[in-house]
Write an enzyme that holds these catalytic residues in place. Sequence first.
Site, mmCIF file in Angstrom:
data_model
loop_
_atom_site.group_PDB
_atom_site.id
_atom_site.type_symbol
_atom_site.label_atom_id
_atom_site.label_comp_id
_atom_site.label_asym_id
_atom_site.label_seq_id
_atom_site.Cartn_x
_atom_site.Cartn_y
_atom_site.Cartn_z
ATOM 1 N N HIS A 164 -3.655 -4.951 -0.606
ATOM 2 C CA HIS A 164 -3.248 -5.541 0.667
ATOM 3 C C HIS A 164 -3.247 -7.066 0.556
ATOM 4 O O HIS A 164 -4.309 -7.687 0.619
ATOM 5 C CB HIS A 164 -4.213 -5.115 1.779
ATOM 6 C CG HIS A 164 -4.085 -3.690 2.178
ATOM 7 N ND1 HIS A 164 -3.250 -3.286 3.201
ATOM 8 C CD2 HIS A 164 -4.669 -2.564 1.700
ATOM 9 C CE1 HIS A 164 -3.331 -1.969 3.338
ATOM 10 N NE2 HIS A 164 -4.181 -1.511 2.432
ATOM 11 N N GLU A 177 -2.413 -9.182 2.771
ATOM 12 C CA GLU A 177 -2.887 -9.763 4.040
ATOM 13 C C GLU A 177 -4.406 -9.744 4.155
ATOM 14 O O GLU A 177 -4.976 -10.431 5.009
ATOM 15 C CB GLU A 177 -2.244 -9.029 5.227
ATOM 16 C CG GLU A 177 -2.817 -7.672 5.562
ATOM 17 C CD GLU A 177 -2.347 -6.520 4.678
ATOM 18 O OE1 GLU A 177 -2.684 -5.366 5.000
ATOM 19 O OE2 GLU A 177 -1.637 -6.781 3.667
ATOM 20 N N CYS A 203 0.843 -1.201 0.000
ATOM 21 C CA CYS A 203 0.000 0.000 0.000
ATOM 22 C C CYS A 203 0.882 1.257 0.000
ATOM 23 O O CYS A 203 1.646 1.463 -0.928
ATOM 24 C CB CYS A 203 -1.000 -0.037 1.159
ATOM 25 S SG CYS A 203 -2.373 1.130 0.958
#
Length: 209
Positions: free
Chosen positions: A190, A192, A81
Site C-alpha cells: 500500500h 498510501e 493490493c
Amino acid sequence: MTKIAIIDYGMGNLRSVQKGFEKVGFEAVVTADPKVVLEAEKIVLPGVGAFRDCMRNLEQGGFVEPILRVIREGRPFLGICVGMQLLLTDSVEFGLYQGLNVIPGHVLRFPEGMREGGEELKVPHMGWNQLSIKRRPPAFAEVEDGANVYFVHSYYEMPDDESVIAATCTYGVEFCAAIWKDNIVATQFHPEKSQAVGLSILKNFGEMK
C-alpha cells in the site's frame, strides 16, 4: 477532464489513497461512474478484500471494459493490493476465479507452515517489509533497493513473464511485490500507507504523461 480517477467499486479505503495524492499536490477524484474513468487522464484501481468479490463488483459496476480500454489506450494506470491482483489471469482465493488477464499470471496463497529464523510466519503477511528492486518504473524513481513498505495480504502474484516484475519481497517465499508493463504500474503493498516511500510513488505516478 478528471486528471486522476480512483475507481470506487465498493472494495477498499479509497479515501486514504485520495489523501495520499492530496499530500503530494494532486487532486484525485473517487468515482463510481465508469464514464468518469473513461474521461480520466490517469486511473487508480485500489482493492481490499476477496478477489472474487472485487472482480464481481467491477463487473456489476460496469468497470471492466473501461479499465481494459484505458489500459489499451496507454493511459497511466496504478493498481494497489487486490487492484494489482485483479490485473492477472486468475486467483485461487476461495476457488478459481478469473481476473482481467491484462498481465498473464496467477494469484496464489502463501503456503502453510512457512518459517523464518525458527519461527512460523503468520498469514496474512502484515506489516513492513523490504523491497528488492528488479526494474525501476518512473513511479519508483525515488524508491531505493531495500526500501520498507507496508503490506497486508494472504495471496501473492506469480506473473508468467518475469520481465514485468519491478520488485520482489520475501516472506517465506520470494514473491512479486510490484509490476511494471508499459503504462501499468501496480503494487501489492500500500503506497498510501508506506510513508515517504509510498508518497513518492504516488507523486511520480501523478507526474506521468
